[in-house]
Design a protein around this motif. Structure first.
Motif, PDB file in Angstrom:
ATOM      1  N   SER A 200      -3.257  26.046  -1.727  1.00 23.00           N
ATOM      2  CA  SER A 200      -1.937  26.662  -1.572  1.00 23.00           C
ATOM      3  C   SER A 200      -1.074  26.400  -2.788  1.00 23.00           C
ATOM      4  CB  SER A 200      -1.209  26.089  -0.344  1.00 23.00           C
ATOM      5  OG  SER A 200      -2.008  26.080   0.804  1.00 23.00           O
TER       6      SER A 200
ATOM      7  N   PHE B  38       1.021  31.549  -2.423  1.00 26.85           N
ATOM      8  CA  PHE B  38      -0.391  31.941  -2.438  1.00 26.85           C
ATOM      9  C   PHE B  38      -1.163  30.937  -1.605  1.00 26.85           C
ATOM     10  CE2 PHE B  38      -4.702  31.365  -4.094  1.00 26.85           C
ATOM     11  CZ  PHE B  38      -5.185  32.673  -4.070  1.00 26.85           C
TER      12      PHE B  38
ATOM     13  N   SER C  78      -5.393  30.505   0.081  1.00 28.37           N
ATOM     14  CA  SER C  78      -6.719  31.100   0.201  1.00 28.37           C
ATOM     15  C   SER C  78      -7.673  30.097   0.837  1.00 28.37           C
ATOM     16  CB  SER C  78      -7.232  31.496  -1.188  1.00 28.37           C
ATOM     17  OG  SER C  78      -8.546  32.025  -1.124  1.00 28.37           O
TER      18      SER C  78
ATOM     19  N   PRO D 208     -13.416  33.599  -2.384  1.00 30.51           N
ATOM     20  CA  PRO D 208     -12.851  33.141  -1.118  1.00 30.51           C
ATOM     21  C   PRO D 208     -13.943  33.010  -0.071  1.00 30.51           C
ATOM     22  CG  PRO D 208     -12.536  35.491  -1.317  1.00 30.51           C
ATOM     23  CD  PRO D 208     -13.197  35.039  -2.602  1.00 30.51           C
TER      24      PRO D 208
ATOM     25  N   TYR E 154     -11.694  30.154  -8.939  1.00 27.60           N
ATOM     26  CA  TYR E 154     -10.535  31.033  -8.742  1.00 27.60           C
ATOM     27  C   TYR E 154     -10.327  31.964  -9.929  1.00 27.60           C
ATOM     28  CZ  TYR E 154      -8.974  29.523  -4.219  1.00 27.60           C
ATOM     29  OH  TYR E 154      -8.907  29.331  -2.868  1.00 27.60           O
TER      30      TYR E 154
ATOM     31  N   THR F 232     -10.351  35.949  -9.256  1.00 28.24           N
ATOM     32  CA  THR F 232      -9.124  36.741  -9.420  1.00 28.24           C
ATOM     33  C   THR F 232      -8.985  37.360 -10.798  1.00 28.24           C
ATOM     34  OG1 THR F 232      -7.801  34.886 -10.243  1.00 28.24           O
ATOM     35  CG2 THR F 232      -7.948  35.154  -7.842  1.00 28.24           C
TER      36      THR F 232
ATOM     37  N   TYR G  48       0.429  34.435  -8.106  1.00 30.83           N
ATOM     38  CA  TYR G  48      -1.013  34.456  -8.332  1.00 30.83           C
ATOM     39  C   TYR G  48      -1.622  35.619  -7.559  1.00 30.83           C
ATOM     40  CZ  TYR G  48      -5.536  32.430  -9.577  1.00 30.83           C
ATOM     41  OH  TYR G  48      -6.769  32.215 -10.122  1.00 30.83           O
ATOM     42  N   PRO G  49      -2.604  36.345  -8.169  1.00 30.14           N
ATOM     43  CA  PRO G  49      -3.194  37.511  -7.500  1.00 30.14           C
ATOM     44  C   PRO G  49      -4.210  37.113  -6.439  1.00 30.14           C
ATOM     45  CG  PRO G  49      -4.232  37.177  -9.631  1.00 30.14           C
ATOM     46  CD  PRO G  49      -3.115  36.174  -9.550  1.00 30.14           C
ATOM     47  N   GLU G  50      -4.506  38.035  -5.541  1.00 29.70           N
ATOM     48  CA  GLU G  50      -5.536  37.826  -4.523  1.00 29.70           C
ATOM     49  C   GLU G  50      -6.923  37.962  -5.164  1.00 29.70           C
ATOM     50  OE1 GLU G  50      -5.157  36.920  -1.323  1.00 29.70           O
ATOM     51  OE2 GLU G  50      -3.028  36.713  -1.813  1.00 29.70           O
ATOM     52  N   PRO G  51      -7.926  37.266  -4.628  1.00 29.73           N
ATOM     53  CA  PRO G  51      -9.291  37.396  -5.161  1.00 29.73           C
ATOM     54  C   PRO G  51      -9.810  38.826  -5.069  1.00 29.73           C
ATOM     55  CG  PRO G  51      -9.108  35.464  -3.749  1.00 29.73           C
ATOM     56  CD  PRO G  51      -7.832  36.229  -3.581  1.00 29.73           C
ATOM     57  N   ARG G  52     -10.606  39.208  -6.062  1.00 30.08           N
ATOM     58  CA  ARG G  52     -11.205  40.542  -6.088  1.00 30.08           C
ATOM     59  C   ARG G  52     -12.729  40.472  -6.142  1.00 30.08           C
ATOM     60  NH1 ARG G  52     -10.196  42.451 -12.378  1.00 30.08           N
ATOM     61  NH2 ARG G  52     -11.299  40.686 -13.316  1.00 30.08           N
TER      62      ARG G  52
END
Length: 438
Positions: A215, A224, A226, A248, A306, A310, A329-333
């Motif tokens: 977090s 953020f 995950s 994730p 991470y 991301t 921070y961006p979400e995982p892709r």
């Protein structure tokens, strides 16, 4: 009156952890800040040699202070850290502080609080360093069991708990000393084996999948979070050494419950600004149970995972949080995983990797992890790195703590299913060469 003291940032923790992820140093140097490091005295020789090497990341450190203490004794580093910080406070205008790793989390919290700097806060840094305090402040998430103070160990009744239990030292880290115990007789024998000064926890074993939640928190708001899925040696041994992290976690119905419990926990700790790494298990009833929480960066290869997941590194955001700058921070892709390979006991002779374009990276004295390329969201699965954590010729023993692991690899893929298949192919391609002890 013009402020003449140069601006500085204090990093604390084991020297190898700081230099394993040199992006912290690069971020601070790019801002023109003086970099001050506090590390245990055991790192003195290695740290000074690395600092003197102009080609290495440690050359960016302006001053290093060495302090005495023991990881398994609460508060033993505090006086040394504050003494060194008092000297620096007179010569620098300290604008930020951050604990890289577990070693000096609590004294760093005290430093930040006294100087009015952004940080997790006194409650969070104190509670996150103490498993007994976590059970006290967060009883709704605690496993059933007992705290056994060192002076009361002989009076503890092994028949008072429900088996199997997990026996764990209260102040250690890296899974050191944590074991599953199946009966009262074995527990009684094990209790006598720990150093006399150690407080122990005896807790009913929570049977269920293990996760962590990372977090980023800014001024009490989670910006953020995950879920990471974990695997440990528990599946075939009495220990809990971590063998894999998946970032994730593949989507599961339990994710919402984990994130909600994690947010409630952070609020109860009055967590201010920083990163939290919380380890959870989910029991048969779907209830998240807190194993432990740390007010610092997650360990192992989670920072690298991470970035692969991301496309962006976490370290710049952690620095922004510590400086009071707006962070995000961006979400995982992509789906990523770090896998630690088990080995037989003996002498490490070599590591072979039968994979096009990939050779094992022996981390050696520098300990600096490579910075593998990041794939596109839909790109094919890739083996990014095979890392050898021990020196050639090292003696490999049983996996009893995280420090016993020798070889790991990092992979990523566009889907959880492709990630699973890729892991099996890489496992078959990596050979750890171990010879018998003479």
């Amino acid at each position: 009156m013009t402020e003449r003291r140069p601006q500085a940032f204090v990093l604390t923790g084991a020297f190898w952890v700081v230099c394993r992820n040199p992006r912290y140093l690069e971020e601070l140097a790019a801002r023109g800040l003086k970099i001050l490091l506090i590390t245990p005295r055991a790192w003195r020789e290695r740290a000074l040699a690395a600092q003197a090497d102009p080609t290495g990341p440690a050359a960016l450190i302006d001053e290093i202070a060495f302090v005495d203490g023991e990881l398994n004794q609460d508060g033993s580093f505090t006086a040394g850290v504050l003494a060194r910080a008092a000297d620096w406070r007179a010569r620098y205008r300290i604008v930020g502080a951050y604990a890289v790793g577990e070693t000096l989390v609590e004294p760093t919290g005290l430093l930040a609080d006294a100087l009015g700097l952004p940080g997790p806060g006194l409650r969070a840094t104190r509670v996150c360093r103490s498993k007994p305090l976590q059970r006290w402040y967060l009883p709704e998430f605690a496993p059933a069991g007992a705290v056994v103070p060192a002076a009361e160990r002989a009076a503890f009744d092994p028949a008072s708990v429900t088996y199997p239990v997990v026996l764990k030292p209260a102040a250690r880290h890296s899974s050191s000393g944590v074991v599953t115990v199946g009966d009262a007789q074995t527990l009684a024998a094990l209790l006598a084996d720990y150093p006399e000064h150690e407080t122990l926890l005896v807790e009913q074993k929570v049977v269920g999948q293990e996760y962590s939640v990372e977090s980023l928190v800014q001024e009490g708001k989670v910006i953020f979070a995950s879920v990471t899925r974990k695997a440990t040696t528990e599946s075939h041994a009495a220990t809990f050494v971590e063998l894999s992290h998946s970032v994730p976690s593949a989507p599961e119905p339990v994710d919402r419950a984990l994130l909600e419990a994690n947010a409630t926990m952070l609020a109860a700790l009055d967590f201010g600004s920083g990163i939290a790494h919380a380890e959870w298990r989910v029991d048969a009833a779907g209830r998240p149970v807190l194993m432990e929480v740390a007010a610092r960066t997650p360990g192992d290869g989670l920072l690298a995972l991470y970035r692969l997941a991301t496309g962006e590194p976490l370290e710049p955001e952690i620095v922004r949080l510590a400086l009071g700058e707006l962070a995000g921070y961006p979400e995982p892709r992509r789906w990523t995983r770090q896998v630690y390979l088990e080995h037989r006991e003996g002498i490490l002779d070599g590591v072979r990797v039968d994979w096009p374009g990939v050779r094992p990276v022996w981390l050696g004295e520098s300990g600096v992890w490579p910075d593998p390329p990041v794939g596109g969201a839909d790109g094919p699965g890739e083996l990014r790195a095979v890392l050898v954590l021990k020196e050639r010729g090292s003696r490999l023993g049983p996996l009893e703590s995280s420090e016993d692991r020798a070889v790991c690899f990092l992979i990523d893929a566009p889907s959880p299913e492709e990630l699973d298949a890729l892991e099996q192919r890489v496992r078959a391609a990596v050979t750890i060469e171990v010879r018998d002890v003479d």
